[in-house]
Design a protein around this motif. Structure first.
Motif, PDB file in Angstrom:
ATOM      1  N   GLY A  54      -2.437   2.993   6.754  1.00 34.90           N
ATOM      2  CA  GLY A  54      -1.885   1.878   7.833  1.00 34.90           C
ATOM      3  C   GLY A  54      -1.111   2.086   9.092  1.00 34.90           C
ATOM      4  O   GLY A  54      -1.911   1.063  10.177  1.00 34.90           O
ATOM      5  N   ASP A  55      -1.260   3.301   9.754  1.00 30.90           N
ATOM      6  CA  ASP A  55      -0.813   3.703  10.954  1.00 30.90           C
ATOM      7  C   ASP A  55      -2.274   4.698  11.741  1.00 30.90           C
ATOM      8  O   ASP A  55      -2.209   3.647  12.908  1.00 30.90           O
ATOM      9  CB  ASP A  55      -0.384   5.089  10.993  1.00 30.90           C
ATOM     10  N   GLN A  56      -3.490   4.135  10.853  1.00 25.51           N
ATOM     11  CA  GLN A  56      -4.770   4.459  11.612  1.00 25.51           C
ATOM     12  C   GLN A  56      -5.163   3.016  12.444  1.00 25.51           C
ATOM     13  O   GLN A  56      -5.940   3.817  13.134  1.00 25.51           O
ATOM     14  CB  GLN A  56      -5.751   5.148  10.669  1.00 25.51           C
ATOM     15  N   GLY A 102      -3.127  10.234   1.063  1.00 21.72           N
ATOM     16  CA  GLY A 102      -3.799  10.624   2.513  1.00 21.72           C
ATOM     17  C   GLY A 102      -4.396  10.623   3.052  1.00 21.72           C
ATOM     18  O   GLY A 102      -5.276   9.697   2.998  1.00 21.72           O
ATOM     19  N   PRO A 103      -4.206   9.764   4.661  1.00 22.72           N
ATOM     20  CA  PRO A 103      -5.354   9.125   5.863  1.00 22.72           C
ATOM     21  C   PRO A 103      -6.190   9.784   5.818  1.00 22.72           C
ATOM     22  O   PRO A 103      -7.409   9.262   6.053  1.00 22.72           O
ATOM     23  CB  PRO A 103      -3.971   9.136   7.022  1.00 22.72           C
ATOM     24  N   VAL A 138       0.563  -1.823  -0.135  1.00 24.94           N
ATOM     25  CA  VAL A 138      -0.332   0.094  -0.071  1.00 24.94           C
ATOM     26  C   VAL A 138       0.898   1.567  -0.487  1.00 24.94           C
ATOM     27  O   VAL A 138       2.002   1.333   1.053  1.00 24.94           O
ATOM     28  CB  VAL A 138      -0.750   0.356   0.720  1.00 24.94           C
ATOM     29  N   CYS A 139       0.928   2.151  -1.258  1.00 23.26           N
ATOM     30  CA  CYS A 139       2.099   3.069  -1.389  1.00 23.26           C
ATOM     31  C   CYS A 139       1.051   4.657  -1.264  1.00 23.26           C
ATOM     32  O   CYS A 139       0.225   4.703  -1.797  1.00 23.26           O
ATOM     33  CB  CYS A 139       2.761   3.153  -2.731  1.00 23.26           C
ATOM     34  N   GLU A 140       1.546   5.248  -0.098  1.00 17.75           N
ATOM     35  CA  GLU A 140       0.867   6.979  -0.551  1.00 17.75           C
ATOM     36  C   GLU A 140       1.229   7.316  -1.649  1.00 17.75           C
ATOM     37  O   GLU A 140       2.781   7.531  -1.831  1.00 17.75           O
ATOM     38  CB  GLU A 140       1.687   7.430   1.325  1.00 17.75           C
ATOM     39  N   ASP A 141       0.651   8.567  -2.248  1.00 24.69           N
ATOM     40  CA  ASP A 141       1.422   8.788  -3.401  1.00 24.69           C
ATOM     41  C   ASP A 141       1.997   9.740  -2.807  1.00 24.69           C
ATOM     42  O   ASP A 141       2.262  10.410  -2.197  1.00 24.69           O
ATOM     43  CB  ASP A 141       0.164   9.854  -3.639  1.00 24.69           C
ATOM     44  N   PRO A 142       3.194   9.585  -3.894  1.00 26.24           N
ATOM     45  CA  PRO A 142       4.292  10.015  -4.011  1.00 26.24           C
ATOM     46  C   PRO A 142       4.179  11.897  -3.941  1.00 26.24           C
ATOM     47  O   PRO A 142       4.810  12.497  -3.569  1.00 26.24           O
ATOM     48  CB  PRO A 142       5.097   9.736  -4.988  1.00 26.24           C
ATOM     49  N   ALA A 143       3.431  12.315  -4.199  1.00 28.14           N
ATOM     50  CA  ALA A 143       3.296  13.566  -4.319  1.00 28.14           C
ATOM     51  C   ALA A 143       3.127  14.440  -3.314  1.00 28.14           C
ATOM     52  O   ALA A 143       3.593  15.452  -3.360  1.00 28.14           O
ATOM     53  CB  ALA A 143       1.620  14.104  -5.785  1.00 28.14           C
ATOM     54  N   LEU A 144       2.522  13.657  -2.568  1.00 22.65           N
ATOM     55  CA  LEU A 144       2.537  13.697  -0.771  1.00 22.65           C
ATOM     56  C   LEU A 144       3.670  14.164  -0.433  1.00 22.65           C
ATOM     57  O   LEU A 144       4.060  14.835   1.247  1.00 22.65           O
ATOM     58  CB  LEU A 144       1.033  12.888  -0.074  1.00 22.65           C
ATOM     59  N   LYS A 176      -8.414  11.468   3.348  1.00 19.75           N
ATOM     60  CA  LYS A 176      -9.342  10.908   2.122  1.00 19.75           C
ATOM     61  C   LYS A 176      -9.090  10.173   1.909  1.00 19.75           C
ATOM     62  O   LYS A 176      -9.108   8.988   2.366  1.00 19.75           O
ATOM     63  CB  LYS A 176      -7.838  11.068   1.214  1.00 19.75           C
ATOM     64  N   PRO A 177     -10.781   9.663   1.422  1.00 18.10           N
ATOM     65  CA  PRO A 177     -11.177   8.990   0.339  1.00 18.10           C
ATOM     66  C   PRO A 177     -10.116   7.460   0.245  1.00 18.10           C
ATOM     67  O   PRO A 177      -9.364   8.211  -0.381  1.00 18.10           O
ATOM     68  CB  PRO A 177     -12.354   8.843  -0.095  1.00 18.10           C
ATOM     69  N   LEU A 178     -10.479   6.278   0.521  1.00 21.48           N
ATOM     70  CA  LEU A 178     -10.038   5.145   0.146  1.00 21.48           C
ATOM     71  C   LEU A 178      -9.855   4.608  -1.707  1.00 21.48           C
ATOM     72  O   LEU A 178     -11.327   5.401  -2.002  1.00 21.48           O
ATOM     73  CB  LEU A 178      -9.928   4.178   0.833  1.00 21.48           C
ATOM     74  N   PRO A 179      -8.934   3.947  -2.367  1.00 16.76           N
ATOM     75  CA  PRO A 179     -10.259   3.560  -3.331  1.00 16.76           C
ATOM     76  C   PRO A 179     -11.013   3.085  -3.749  1.00 16.76           C
ATOM     77  O   PRO A 179     -11.211   2.162  -2.375  1.00 16.76           O
ATOM     78  CB  PRO A 179      -8.432   2.762  -3.902  1.00 16.76           C
ATOM     79  N   ALA A 180     -12.263   2.667  -4.602  1.00 16.71           N
ATOM     80  CA  ALA A 180     -12.859   2.060  -4.260  1.00 16.71           C
ATOM     81  C   ALA A 180     -12.613   0.109  -4.187  1.00 16.71           C
ATOM     82  O   ALA A 180     -13.537  -0.739  -3.250  1.00 16.71           O
ATOM     83  CB  ALA A 180     -14.037   2.307  -5.525  1.00 16.71           C
ATOM     84  N   HIS A 181     -11.788  -0.298  -4.709  1.00 14.15           N
ATOM     85  CA  HIS A 181     -10.871  -1.568  -4.363  1.00 14.15           C
ATOM     86  C   HIS A 181     -10.113  -1.017  -2.882  1.00 14.15           C
ATOM     87  O   HIS A 181      -9.600  -2.704  -3.298  1.00 14.15           O
ATOM     88  CB  HIS A 181     -10.518  -2.185  -5.913  1.00 14.15           C
ATOM     89  N   TYR A 182     -10.217  -1.004  -2.522  1.00 20.15           N
ATOM     90  CA  TYR A 182      -8.859  -1.120  -1.339  1.00 20.15           C
ATOM     91  C   TYR A 182      -9.530  -2.117  -0.109  1.00 20.15           C
ATOM     92  O   TYR A 182      -8.292  -2.948  -0.430  1.00 20.15           O
ATOM     93  CB  TYR A 182      -8.909  -0.115  -0.758  1.00 20.15           C
ATOM     94  N   GLU A 183     -10.773  -2.187   0.274  1.00 17.03           N
ATOM     95  CA  GLU A 183     -10.794  -3.538   1.127  1.00 17.03           C
ATOM     96  C   GLU A 183     -11.212  -4.441  -0.184  1.00 17.03           C
ATOM     97  O   GLU A 183     -10.086  -5.818   0.642  1.00 17.03           O
ATOM     98  CB  GLU A 183     -12.757  -2.913   1.762  1.00 17.03           C
ATOM     99  N   SER A 184     -10.732  -5.577  -0.956  1.00 18.65           N
ATOM    100  CA  SER A 184     -11.225  -6.141  -1.859  1.00 18.65           C
ATOM    101  C   SER A 184      -9.388  -6.288  -1.984  1.00 18.65           C
ATOM    102  O   SER A 184      -9.140  -7.477  -1.433  1.00 18.65           O
ATOM    103  CB  SER A 184     -11.920  -6.372  -3.052  1.00 18.65           C
ATOM    104  N   ASP A 185      -9.566  -5.255  -2.146  1.00 17.12           N
ATOM    105  CA  ASP A 185      -6.987  -5.721  -2.650  1.00 17.12           C
ATOM    106  C   ASP A 185      -6.805  -6.642  -0.974  1.00 17.12           C
ATOM    107  O   ASP A 185      -6.146  -7.055  -1.524  1.00 17.12           O
ATOM    108  CB  ASP A 185      -6.743  -4.114  -2.738  1.00 17.12           C
ATOM    109  N   LEU A 186      -7.002  -5.242   0.333  1.00 15.62           N
ATOM    110  CA  LEU A 186      -6.211  -5.963   0.949  1.00 15.62           C
ATOM    111  C   LEU A 186      -6.740  -7.917   1.158  1.00 15.62           C
ATOM    112  O   LEU A 186      -5.899  -8.686   1.909  1.00 15.62           O
ATOM    113  CB  LEU A 186      -7.409  -5.629   2.542  1.00 15.62           C
ATOM    114  N   ALA A 187      -8.293  -7.669   1.193  1.00 12.88           N
ATOM    115  CA  ALA A 187      -8.414  -9.438   1.858  1.00 12.88           C
ATOM    116  C   ALA A 187      -8.275 -10.310   0.495  1.00 12.88           C
ATOM    117  O   ALA A 187      -8.213 -11.735   0.986  1.00 12.88           O
ATOM    118  CB  ALA A 187      -9.978  -9.744   1.561  1.00 12.88           C
ATOM    119  N   ALA A 188      -7.745  -9.880  -0.312  1.00  9.99           N
ATOM    120  CA  ALA A 188      -6.965 -10.968  -2.066  1.00  9.99           C
ATOM    121  C   ALA A 188      -5.585 -11.512  -1.533  1.00  9.99           C
ATOM    122  O   ALA A 188      -5.443 -11.875  -2.408  1.00  9.99           O
ATOM    123  CB  ALA A 188      -7.389 -10.173  -3.147  1.00  9.99           C
TER     124      ALA A 188
END
Length: 131
Positions: A91-93, A65-66, A30-36, A68-80
């Motif tokens: 991730g710190d949250q 950033g923490p 899980v990579c944070e946007d490097p522009a931040l 901001k909304p997460l991508p729609a597929h985020y939870e399914s990505d974690l589960a997979a």
């Protein structure tokens, strides 16, 4: 005098000694946007290559950033995935709750390659636990 540390030293400590990652596992970085400008992209590239060298199938997902909304597929990505490596403040949250039961999860605070080369990143995980 000790030889200079290489990025692999911190990565090996993380993946082999701390997380005990095994060949055949699926891994998500899980990579944070490097522009931040919080995490650079070198660390995620190094970890991805190391995971692939260990025989893992690796995916990445970019988040903002923490607050901001997460991508729609985020939870399914974690589960997979079996292994989840956070290079993102999101991730710190959740680090004080077991949001991902049964998953092998690490929240990394190495923000750049210099951090990954540090003596701290390469300090044997087992020694840190013993301490």
């Amino acid at each position: 005098m000790n030889a200079p540390l290489k990025p692999g030293d911190g990565v090996a400590n993380l993946l082999k000694k701390c997380m005990k990652v095994q060949a055949g596992e699926t891994a998500l970085i899980v990579c944070e946007d490097p522009a931040l400008r919080w995490y650079d992209t070198a660390v995620s590239r190094i970890i991805k290559a190391a995971l692939e060298n260990l025989g893992c199938r690796v995916s990445t997902v970019q988040v903002s950033g923490p607050d901001k909304p997460l991508p729609a597929h985020y939870e399914s990505d974690l589960a997979a995935h079996d292994v989840i490596v956070y290079l993102a403040r999101v991730g710190d949250q959740d680090r004080f709750i077991d949001k991902l039961p049964g998953k092998n999860v690490a929240m990394l605070y190495v923000r750049d390659e210099k951090s990954l080369r540090s003596a701290y990143a390469a300090t044997d995980h087992g020694a840190m636990i013993a301490l």
